[in-house]
Design a protein around this motif. Structure first.
Motif, PDB file in Angstrom:
ATOM      1  N   GLN A 140      52.058  -6.023   5.114  1.00 52.24           N
ATOM      2  CA  GLN A 140      52.445  -4.755   3.591  1.00 52.24           C
ATOM      3  C   GLN A 140      52.391  -3.648   4.129  1.00 52.24           C
ATOM      4  N   TYR A 141      53.474  -3.506   4.950  1.00 57.01           N
ATOM      5  CA  TYR A 141      53.002  -2.392   5.731  1.00 57.01           C
ATOM      6  C   TYR A 141      52.064  -0.714   5.617  1.00 57.01           C
ATOM      7  N   PRO A 142      52.502  -0.363   4.940  1.00 55.97           N
ATOM      8  CA  PRO A 142      51.257   1.058   5.023  1.00 55.97           C
ATOM      9  C   PRO A 142      50.118   0.623   4.394  1.00 55.97           C
ATOM     10  N   TYR A 143      49.084  -0.863   3.398  1.00 56.67           N
ATOM     11  CA  TYR A 143      48.449  -1.124   3.153  1.00 56.67           C
ATOM     12  C   TYR A 143      47.701  -2.235   4.523  1.00 56.67           C
ATOM     13  N   GLU A 144      48.124  -2.627   5.307  1.00 52.69           N
ATOM     14  CA  GLU A 144      47.614  -3.540   5.845  1.00 52.69           C
ATOM     15  C   GLU A 144      48.878  -3.421   7.218  1.00 52.69           C
TER      16      GLU A 144
ATOM     17  N   TYR B 162      43.762   7.506  15.665  1.00 49.33           N
ATOM     18  CA  TYR B 162      42.785   7.221  15.295  1.00 49.33           C
ATOM     19  C   TYR B 162      43.040   5.765  15.302  1.00 49.33           C
ATOM     20  N   LYS B 163      41.751   4.924  15.315  1.00 50.00           N
ATOM     21  CA  LYS B 163      41.855   4.070  14.648  1.00 50.00           C
ATOM     22  C   LYS B 163      42.444   3.015  13.769  1.00 50.00           C
ATOM     23  N   VAL B 164      43.276   2.076  13.850  1.00 51.30           N
ATOM     24  CA  VAL B 164      42.994   0.984  12.266  1.00 51.30           C
ATOM     25  C   VAL B 164      42.566   0.169  12.119  1.00 51.30           C
ATOM     26  N   THR B 165      41.454  -0.330  12.447  1.00 45.69           N
ATOM     27  CA  THR B 165      39.658  -0.542  12.282  1.00 45.69           C
ATOM     28  C   THR B 165      39.196   0.148  11.447  1.00 45.69           C
ATOM     29  N   ASN B 166      39.409   1.230  11.706  1.00 52.03           N
ATOM     30  CA  ASN B 166      38.562   2.389  11.143  1.00 52.03           C
ATOM     31  C   ASN B 166      39.198   3.199   9.545  1.00 52.03           C
TER      32      ASN B 166
ATOM     33  N   VAL C  80      43.529   1.154   4.576  1.00 55.25           N
ATOM     34  CA  VAL C  80      43.949  -0.158   5.207  1.00 55.25           C
ATOM     35  C   VAL C  80      43.350  -1.588   5.645  1.00 55.25           C
ATOM     36  N   THR C  81      44.001  -1.791   5.556  1.00 61.06           N
ATOM     37  CA  THR C  81      43.512  -4.015   5.998  1.00 61.06           C
ATOM     38  C   THR C  81      44.109  -4.142   7.346  1.00 61.06           C
ATOM     39  N   PRO C  82      43.596  -3.881   8.975  1.00 63.48           N
ATOM     40  CA  PRO C  82      43.578  -4.483   9.690  1.00 63.48           C
ATOM     41  C   PRO C  82      44.093  -5.890   9.913  1.00 63.48           C
ATOM     42  N   LEU C  83      44.870  -6.606  10.732  1.00 60.64           N
ATOM     43  CA  LEU C  83      45.484  -7.090  11.053  1.00 60.64           C
ATOM     44  C   LEU C  83      45.572  -7.293  12.160  1.00 60.64           C
ATOM     45  N   ARG C  84      45.085  -9.251  12.580  1.00 53.44           N
ATOM     46  CA  ARG C  84      45.296  -9.146  13.975  1.00 53.44           C
ATOM     47  C   ARG C  84      46.975  -9.771  14.332  1.00 53.44           C
ATOM     48  N   GLU C  85      47.501  -9.318  15.489  1.00 55.56           N
ATOM     49  CA  GLU C  85      48.380 -10.178  16.229  1.00 55.56           C
ATOM     50  C   GLU C  85      48.234 -11.060  16.126  1.00 55.56           C
ATOM     51  N   PHE C  86      50.253 -11.961  16.709  1.00 53.65           N
ATOM     52  CA  PHE C  86      50.053 -13.333  16.913  1.00 53.65           C
ATOM     53  C   PHE C  86      49.317 -13.426  18.067  1.00 53.65           C
TER      54      PHE C  86
END
Lengths: 372, 208, 200
Positions: free
Chosen positions: B41-45, B147-151, B155-161
């Protein structure tokens, strides 16, 4: 044969009891089913748009609309609202009269065709004797509207789209009519009520699919082509024609096209159900169940249950076919225009003719099974 | 007559085959419907970009020696290096440096060849602007920290496949501490170190 | 006059006016496309008149055949031909128009007087209405068998003719080679802009 609930009769008698002349009472009655049908058709559009988006999403492992309403179920209504508020643009050099008239001519026949769709013994607007023939005749007005909007848009893509739509429409109308003719031959009547009645009595075994498997397939293919659904959506093939005859349309006029395409889909599915899947009949006949439970068929509670079950069965089967159409959309690639016309004229037409001849022969040979 | 019948038979066979293939296709589509959606869910995740993600280029002004290698290796000579010969120290002095990300293809050649490592790839990819000229980054814009997604608290960072545990397709609600399959770089480094130590010990033994 | 008769009268007037207006539009409209669309309107109002006469099957057949097939084909033909030609203004064009108008008015008067003066025998039978399909079918296979079969033979001939025209391999080669220029669709001769400029 018990006729079930007669809403019209009761309504008129109750009004005449109040002192109104019967003619006036009938006039009061007439708009009610029409209004109900228009509302029903509109809700059917919303439901099928939502289903289309959700099922498409599921077939592509997406979520689909989910923020407006529970599970995104209000999304189609929001789309409609957006289209109402959008500016209605008539492009420069376009023919504004024909440009406006086109979408109206496309949507009107589809809505009028709901006249003949039965949901129960007495649950239809009008039991016209020409029934399905009226539907075929009205469906043939649509290409005029498409040609009109294609021509009036003053856009080459629109014109090509309109021409393609008209060519497709008239070439698939013939196998469609021939497939319907085979069914009509068996039921001895063009009326949709009679067609369903002829299939009743044996539950799922009495349905026309078993007697007309070839006709059923032809009808479904031709109906998909008439609705311009994928694999036959080349009038609006995005890659080639932008959006075909809809290219220049926006706002409410575009919404009319959009609605017409979905009502047409639902209508075609309804007619498949009526012609081949026993309409409002449930797979196990209700009369048989009532006998089993020892309840009389004329019992009012049983009649109400039968009527609501009939509506439910019709809708269930219809949406099964809408589902199939959506599934087909994500399975089959679009055909080319020459493949489309080849399929229509060189395959469906001869097969439909052969089917009609075989049906006639079978009717003469086995009048018991094929409607004497 | 027989020829005609054969033609009809062939045609019927082809028809049946076509119907069979359409049926197969339908079953594939139907099967896909029972799989769970993997939507982010892009802007949130957001997905965490991988280690070698080639995003926006970061530039450190002070490290740059204005050698213009980046311009030479660039497929379209994109970086603009403006320098002046400083006679007193006999060195090129950088005045300004810019890269237009509306034209850049993010091939990473400049980063690869930069002799002083003043260029680097970041994991920033959201470069949408209202005007394409805003994408022409000067040395100040290039020097901003990514910026970092994890910071990001929004945003909820999700791991790639590739970073999901074996057999998992859905990055949502992973159990804590779950790791991707295979060894991680630290583990490999540790193993190598242990092996080296062992070898050294063996060598020492042999020397004695 | 009760309600049903009033509705009938009003719809008759509306249909008649629509039909005559559309028919005049077909004749008088300068644009071919408008004429073709108005022709469709004429057909639809005729089918409305059939409905008023209790002939629902004929009405539906009228829509299916005339609107759905004939009119669509006319429109197709108009839209597929991309020849745009400005006609030369003819001297004394008004003479032709006046003569045409006079002939039409004369025909109208003649037909009108015949219709009014003829003693029509009104049938007192109630119209068959919805059972007309069965009656039409019976007539087709008894006393109207010959015209019916002739019509189907005519259609078959048209069908075969269309196939022959579509499949060029049935045509002799000599007929194909001659006048090939005339068979081409008229299109603007295309020239590159730069090429056209250098010529001047």
């Amino acid at each position: 044969m018990n006729s079930g609930i007669d809403l019209q009769g009761t309504f008129i008698t109750s009004l005449t009891d109040l002192g109104l002349p019967p003619g006036l009472a009938k006039v009061f009655w007439m708009p009610l089913p029409m209004l109900l049908m228009i509302i029903g058709a509109t809700v059917a559009i919303l439901v099928s748009v939502w289903l289309e988006r959700k099922i498409s999403a599921a077939a592509q492992q997406r979520v689909g609309p989910e923020y407006v309403g529970p599970q995104g179920s209000l999304q189609p209504a929001m789309d409609g609202l957006k289209l109402i508020f959008k500016e209605d643009i008539i492009p420069g050099n376009a023919d504004s009269i024909l440009f406006t008239l086109g979408p109206i001519l496309v949507i009107l026949p589809v809505f009028i065709s709901f006249l003949i769709v039965p949901f129960g013994q007495n649950l239809l607007i009008s039991d016209v004797t020409i029934g399905v023939f009226l539907w075929i005749a009205l469906a043939s007005i649509q290409p005029i509207g498409l040609l009109m909007s294609g021509y009036a848009s003053n856009n080459k893509y629109s014109l090509l789209g309109g021409l393609r739509a008209a060519a497709q429409s008239i070439s698939y109308e013939i196998p469609l009519a021939l497939a319907v003719l085979a069914v009509v031959l068996m039921s001895n009547s063009l009326s949709t009520i009679d067609i369903v009645q002829q299939q009743s009595g044996y539950g799922i075994l009495g349905w026309n699919v078993w007697r007309q498997p070839v006709g059923f397939v032809i009808f479904w293919i031709a109906a998909l082509a008439e609705c311009e659904r994928l694999p036959f959506d080349l009038p609006e093939a995005e890659e080639e024609l932008v959006a075909g005859y809809q290219t220049e349309y926006s706002g409410m006029k575009f919404a009319l096209f959009y609605m017409a395409s979905y009502v047409n889909l639902v209508l075609s599915a309804l007619l498949v159900v009526v012609l081949y899947l026993g309409g409002w009949e449930s797979p196990i006949p209700v009369g048989f169940l009532a006998d089993l439970l020892g309840v009389s068929e004329t019992n009012s509670a049983v009649q109400v249950i039968t009527a609501s079950l009939g509506i439910l069965m019709t809708m269930f089967k219809t949406y099964l076919f809408v589902f199939l159409a959506i599934l087909l959309r994500w399975t089959t690639p679009r055909v080319r225009i020459d493949q489309l016309l080849n399929l229509g004229w060189k395959f469906l037409l001869p097969v439909a003719l052969a089917n009609l001849l075989i049906t006639a022969a079978l009717k003469l040979a086995f009048p018991f099974a094929f409607g004497g | 007559m027989m020829k005609f019948l054969k033609q009809v038979g062939d045609y019927a066979k082809e028809t049946v085959q076509a119907a069979k293939y359409i049926g197969q296709g339908l079953s594939v589509t139907f099967d896909h419907m029972s799989r769970r959606p993997v939507t982010v869910q892009y802007p949130y995740e957001k997905l965490i970009p991988s280690e070698r993600y080639r995003g926006r280029i970061h530039f450190e002004f002070d490290k740059c020696i204005a050698c213009e290698v980046c311009v030479r290796v660039c497929p379209i000579n994109l970086p603009v290096v403006d320098w002046e010969m400083n006679k007193s120290v006999k060195k090129k002095q950088l005045k300004s440096y810019s890269i237009d990300f509306g034209v850049c293809i993010f091939c990473g050649n400049c980063v690869e060849y930069c002799p002083t490592n003043c260029l680097s790839m970041t994991e920033e990819y959201e470069l949408a602007t209202f005007d394409r000229h805003e994408l022409n980054y000067d040395n100040v814009a290039l020097g901003r920290l990514p910026y970092k997604v994890t910071n990001d608290p929004m945003v909820t960072p999700l791991r790639e496949f590739a970073y999901l545990p074996k057999g998992t397709l859905d990055p949502h609600d992973l159990p804590k501490g779950s790791q991707r399959p295979g060894r991680r770089p630290e583990e490999i480094a540790e193993e190598l170190k242990a092996a080296a130590a062992k070898k050294e010990a063996a060598n020492a033994d042999a020397a004695e | 006059m009760n309600l049903a008769e009033g509705v009938q009268l009003v719809s008759f007037i509306i249909l008649a006016v629509a039909m005559i207006g559309a028919a005049l539009g077909v004749v008088l409209s300068p644009s071919v496309v408008y004429a073709a669309f108005l022709l469709g309107a004429v057909f639809i109002s005729i089918s409305g008149l059939y409905l008023l006469l209790n002939a629902s099957f004929v009405a539906a057949a009228q829509i299916l055949i005339y609107v759905g097939a004939v009119n669509v084909l006319i429109l197709f033909a108009i839209m597929l031909v991309n020849k745009r030609e400005d006609f030369q203004p003819v001297k004394f064009a008004w003479v032709r128009k006046a003569v045409t108008g006079g002939v039409c008015a004369g025909l109208f008067l003649l037909l009108g007087t015949t219709i009014i003066t003829t003693p029509w025998a009104f049938s007192t039978e109630t119209p068959i209405g919805d059972d007309a399909i069965y009656l039409i079918g019976e007539h087709f296979f008894s006393d109207f068998l010959l015209p019916f079969e002739l019509a189907s033979v005519l259609l078959l001939m048209a069908l075969i003719g269309a196939i022959v025209l579509a499949r060029r391999d049935f045509l002799p080669d000599a007929a194909l080679t001659s006048d090939i220029e005339n068979l081409k669709l008229p299109e603007r001769p295309r020239e590159l802009v730069s090429a056209a400029k250098t010529e001047q």
